[in-house]
Design a protein around this motif. Structure first.
Motif, short mmCIF file in Angstrom:
data_model
loop_
_atom_site.label_atom_id
_atom_site.label_comp_id
_atom_site.label_asym_id
_atom_site.label_seq_id
_atom_site.Cartn_x
_atom_site.Cartn_y
_atom_site.Cartn_z
N ASP A 79 9.95 -22.97 30.03
CA ASP A 79 10.22 -23.60 28.73
C ASP A 79 11.61 -24.22 28.66
O ASP A 79 11.78 -25.34 28.16
CB ASP A 79 10.05 -22.57 27.60
N ALA A 167 12.06 -24.61 17.67
CA ALA A 167 10.72 -24.02 17.57
C ALA A 167 10.40 -23.23 18.83
O ALA A 167 9.83 -22.13 18.77
CB ALA A 167 9.68 -25.12 17.34
N THR A 168 10.79 -23.78 19.97
CA THR A 168 10.57 -23.09 21.24
C THR A 168 11.38 -21.80 21.31
O THR A 168 10.87 -20.73 21.65
CB THR A 168 10.98 -24.01 22.41
N ALA A 171 10.09 -18.97 19.17
CA ALA A 171 8.95 -18.29 19.80
C ALA A 171 9.45 -17.31 20.86
O ALA A 171 8.92 -16.21 21.01
CB ALA A 171 8.01 -19.32 20.42
N HIS A 172 10.48 -17.71 21.58
CA HIS A 172 11.06 -16.81 22.59
C HIS A 172 11.65 -15.56 21.93
O HIS A 172 11.54 -14.45 22.46
CB HIS A 172 12.18 -17.52 23.35
N GLN A 174 10.73 -14.11 19.19
CA GLN A 174 9.62 -13.21 18.80
C GLN A 174 9.08 -12.48 20.03
O GLN A 174 8.80 -11.29 20.00
CB GLN A 174 8.50 -14.01 18.14
N HIS A 175 8.94 -13.23 21.10
CA HIS A 175 8.42 -12.65 22.33
C HIS A 175 9.38 -11.59 22.88
O HIS A 175 8.97 -10.51 23.31
CB HIS A 175 8.20 -13.77 23.36
N GLN B 39 4.50 -26.85 17.39
CA GLN B 39 5.33 -25.70 17.04
C GLN B 39 4.63 -24.39 17.33
O GLN B 39 4.53 -23.51 16.48
CB GLN B 39 5.77 -25.79 15.58
N PHE B 40 4.07 -24.33 18.52
CA PHE B 40 3.48 -23.09 19.04
C PHE B 40 2.27 -22.62 18.23
O PHE B 40 2.05 -21.42 18.08
CB PHE B 40 4.55 -22.00 19.14
N ALA B 63 7.64 -27.43 25.05
CA ALA B 63 7.22 -26.43 26.03
C ALA B 63 5.80 -26.72 26.50
O ALA B 63 4.97 -27.16 25.72
CB ALA B 63 7.28 -25.04 25.40
N PRO B 64 5.53 -26.47 27.77
CA PRO B 64 4.16 -26.62 28.24
C PRO B 64 3.25 -25.52 27.68
O PRO B 64 3.71 -24.41 27.43
CB PRO B 64 4.28 -26.50 29.76
N HIS B 102 2.05 -18.49 26.26
CA HIS B 102 2.52 -17.94 24.99
C HIS B 102 1.33 -17.26 24.32
O HIS B 102 0.63 -17.88 23.50
CB HIS B 102 3.08 -19.06 24.09
N GLN B 104 0.80 -15.35 22.04
CA GLN B 104 0.67 -15.26 20.58
C GLN B 104 -0.06 -16.46 20.00
O GLN B 104 -0.50 -16.44 18.86
CB GLN B 104 2.06 -15.11 19.92
#
Lengths: 186, 130
Positions: A79, A167-168, A171-172, A174-175, B39-40, B63-64, B102, B104
């Motif tokens: 990412d 946004a990326t 997410a990280h 949270q992970h 946005q995921f 992100a991919p 990801h 989630q």
């Protein structure tokens, strides 16, 4: 002059904590304390933050045998590389050169210290150290990007890129929080 | 005065065939649905389609991502920003999927049938289509 120097020092201290998250709990993240950055400095520091996390991830892949830690590290490489690649494309399109700055330098210096600390750990101690650092690092990077970089950026493409990157990174975060919980680091 | 002659039954059948044929052909065409990755999240996260329809996943994130069925037979593969992949759903069922990178990020494709005019060989093959 004095005020400017004070501001730079305050910001540098914050970024030292940001880079090496030991003691990060005490960081004052008040954006008002930190000096204004121009677009090129923001781009440089944001790129540096991504590169630092990629290096943490490579360290994790070299040390950890835990599946969740390794998957997270691979995710960070994938990412952050994508975000930095987009940043590189934007820099090329705009034909500008990001500016090294005090914050980037402090960020890199702090991260080097943290890598040395993590490299001395093994097993569960490393896994928890890495996971907790990732959580704190993303919390602080996200706060900085959201409260400082995005409001300060003046080039629309940079602002948009930072928003997408945020946004990326969220997410990280949270992970990473989930990883810390599942590793039962206490 | 123009005289209208009654049409013979054979001609009526031909005309009816001409009218009906295009409609039958149109019904065989699959509908293509789009799931945007932003946005995921998959949007829409829950999508209802009919058997034979196709779904295109489009990645708008930096992100991919992937859209990977819980059944590992189907997978978009990695989608970089701006890339898309189209998969066909030939059989009815409810198919949960997630992003491999990801976890989630989750979604569901509910495929209602029957309308399997064109059935790819593999069941649930959600086979990659151009």
């Amino acid at each position: 002059m004095y005020n400017k120097l004070t501001s730079v020092l305050a910001a540098s201290a914050a970024w030292v904590l940001l880079a090496g998250s030991a003691g990060a709990q005490g960081m004052d993240s008040d954006a008002a304390m930190q000096p204004a950055m121009n677009d090129l400095e923001i781009a440089h520091s944001a790129y540096s933050a991504g590169s630092i996390d990629i290096r943490y991830a490579h360290l994790a892949l070299g040390i950890s045998d835990d599946r969740s830690v390794r998957e997270f590290a691979e995710l960070m490489i994938r990412d952050h590389a994508a975000v930095n690649e987009a940043a590189g494309a934007l820099v090329e399109k705009l034909q500008v050169t990001p500016q090294d700055n005090e914050l980037s330098r402090q960020l890199n210096a702090g991260a080097a210290d943290k890598r040395r600390e993590l490299a001395g750990l093994a097993g569960a101690a490393f896994d928890c150290g890495y996971a907790q650092n990732e959580l704190q690092y993303h919390q602080l990077v996200n706060a900085t990007v959201e409260e400082r970089f995005i409001p300060s950026a003046t080039v629309p493409e940079l602002k948009a890129l930072l928003s997408q990157a945020l946004a990326t990174f969220k997410a990280h975060e949270q992970h990473a929080a989930k990883m810390v919980t599942e590793l039962d680091c206490g | 005065m123009t005289r209208i002659r009654p049409m013979r039954p054979a001609r009526l059948l031909v005309l009816a065939g001409l009218l009906v044929a295009p409609a039958a052909g149109a019904a065989a065409e699959p509908t293509v649905h789009t799931v945007r990755i932003h946005q995921f999240t998959f949007a829409p996260a829950e999508l209802a389609v009919r058997t034979g329809d196709a779904v295109i996943w489009v990645n708008g994130d930096l992100a991919p991502h992937t859209a990977t069925g819980s059944d590992p037979q189907w997978d978009t593969g990695p989608l970089e920003q701006g890339q898309s992949q189209r998969l066909a759903f030939p059989d009815a069922g409810t198919f949960a999927y997630r992003c491999l990178y990801h976890p989630q990020m989750r979604g569901t494709i509910a495929v209602r049938g029957p309308r399997a005019d064109r059935r790819p060989s593999s069941p649930l093959s959600a086979a990659a289509a151009p």
